[in-house]
Design an enzyme around this catalytic site. Structure first.
Site, PDB file in Angstrom:
ATOM      1  N   VAL A  25       0.816  -1.183  -0.026  1.00 36.86           N
ATOM      2  CA  VAL A  25      -0.346  -0.354   0.052  1.00 36.86           C
ATOM      3  C   VAL A  25       0.575   1.330   0.043  1.00 36.86           C
ATOM      4  CG1 VAL A  25      -1.678   0.844   1.418  1.00 36.86           C
ATOM      5  CG2 VAL A  25      -1.851  -1.091   1.334  1.00 36.86           C
ATOM      6  N   ASP A  26       1.179   2.307  -1.812  1.00 36.79           N
ATOM      7  CA  ASP A  26       1.724   3.162  -1.374  1.00 36.79           C
ATOM      8  C   ASP A  26       1.191   4.617  -1.464  1.00 36.79           C
ATOM      9  OD1 ASP A  26       4.044   5.380  -1.560  1.00 36.79           O
ATOM     10  OD2 ASP A  26       4.883   3.352  -2.856  1.00 36.79           O
ATOM     11  N   THR A  27       0.651   5.306  -0.648  1.00 34.44           N
ATOM     12  CA  THR A  27       0.060   6.346  -0.541  1.00 34.44           C
ATOM     13  C   THR A  27       1.032   7.629  -1.337  1.00 34.44           C
ATOM     14  OG1 THR A  27       0.662   6.991   1.218  1.00 34.44           O
ATOM     15  CG2 THR A  27      -1.423   5.425   1.422  1.00 34.44           C
ATOM     16  N   GLY A  28       1.983   7.535  -1.411  1.00 31.05           N
ATOM     17  CA  GLY A  28       3.011   8.342  -2.001  1.00 31.05           C
ATOM     18  C   GLY A  28       2.729   7.796  -3.892  1.00 31.05           C
ATOM     19  N   TRP A  92       0.444  -0.663  -4.757  1.00 30.21           N
ATOM     20  CA  TRP A  92      -0.945   0.323  -4.487  1.00 30.21           C
ATOM     21  C   TRP A  92      -0.908   1.508  -5.011  1.00 30.21           C
ATOM     22  CZ3 TRP A  92      -1.732  -4.316  -7.371  1.00 30.21           C
ATOM     23  CH2 TRP A  92      -1.729  -5.142  -6.600  1.00 30.21           C
TER      24      TRP A  92
END
Length: 156
Positions: A25-28, A92
């Site tokens: 999970v990569d919010t960046g 993601w």
């Protein structure tokens, strides 16, 4: 799906076109990226028109030729047209995370730091229920005033 920030990376599974993938999970990341070595050979891809910034120098960058059906970690319906390149694990990005309804929350503590330490030492895991199987209540019991003016809860 939920993950508390810890030394472990937040990894979850997604099903794209019926095939299961695991990713970070990569919010960046603006877009989701599939590792080239995990991309099925019979799925069409094309050279990407734009490069990828922020992951170093990726020499081979592709993009799926099709918009693909995706099921999130809790079976959220979504679509994705991922980038494909040589990276060690799938990412993601926000393109999928938004469709999955992902949130980042930093809840205010319900209890004092001292009581939290005591509970943690007793085996309490935040977000889990109390009890042997961690399936008990997850929120504090609220006191209710007894309006009948008798018994427990009657204000003096």
């Amino acid at each position: 799906w939920a993950s508390q920030v810890s030394e472990n990376r937040p990894v979850c599974k997604a099903i794209i076109q019926g095939k299961q993938f695991e990713g970070l999970v990569d919010t960046g990341a603006d877009v989701s990226i599939i590792a080239l070595n995990q991309w099925p050979k019979n799925w069409p891809k094309q050279k990407a028109v734009t490069g990828l910034v922020g992951i170093g120098t990726a020499s081979e960058v592709y993009q799926s030729m099709e918009i693909l059906h995706c099921l999130g970690p809790d079976n959220q319906e979504s679509t994705v047209q991922p980038m494909i390149t040589s990276i060690p694990l799938n990412l993601w990005g926000r393109d999928l995370l938004q469709q999955w309804g992902a949130e980042i929350t930093m809840p205010a503590p319900l209890y004092s730091p001292t009581s939290q330490k005591i509970m943690t030492k007793m085996g309490y895991i935040p977000g889990k229920g109390l009890g042997k199987n961690e399936d008990g209540i997850k929120v504090p019991v609220e006191a209710k005033i007894n309006q009948e003016r008798e018994g427990i809860g009657y204000p003096f």
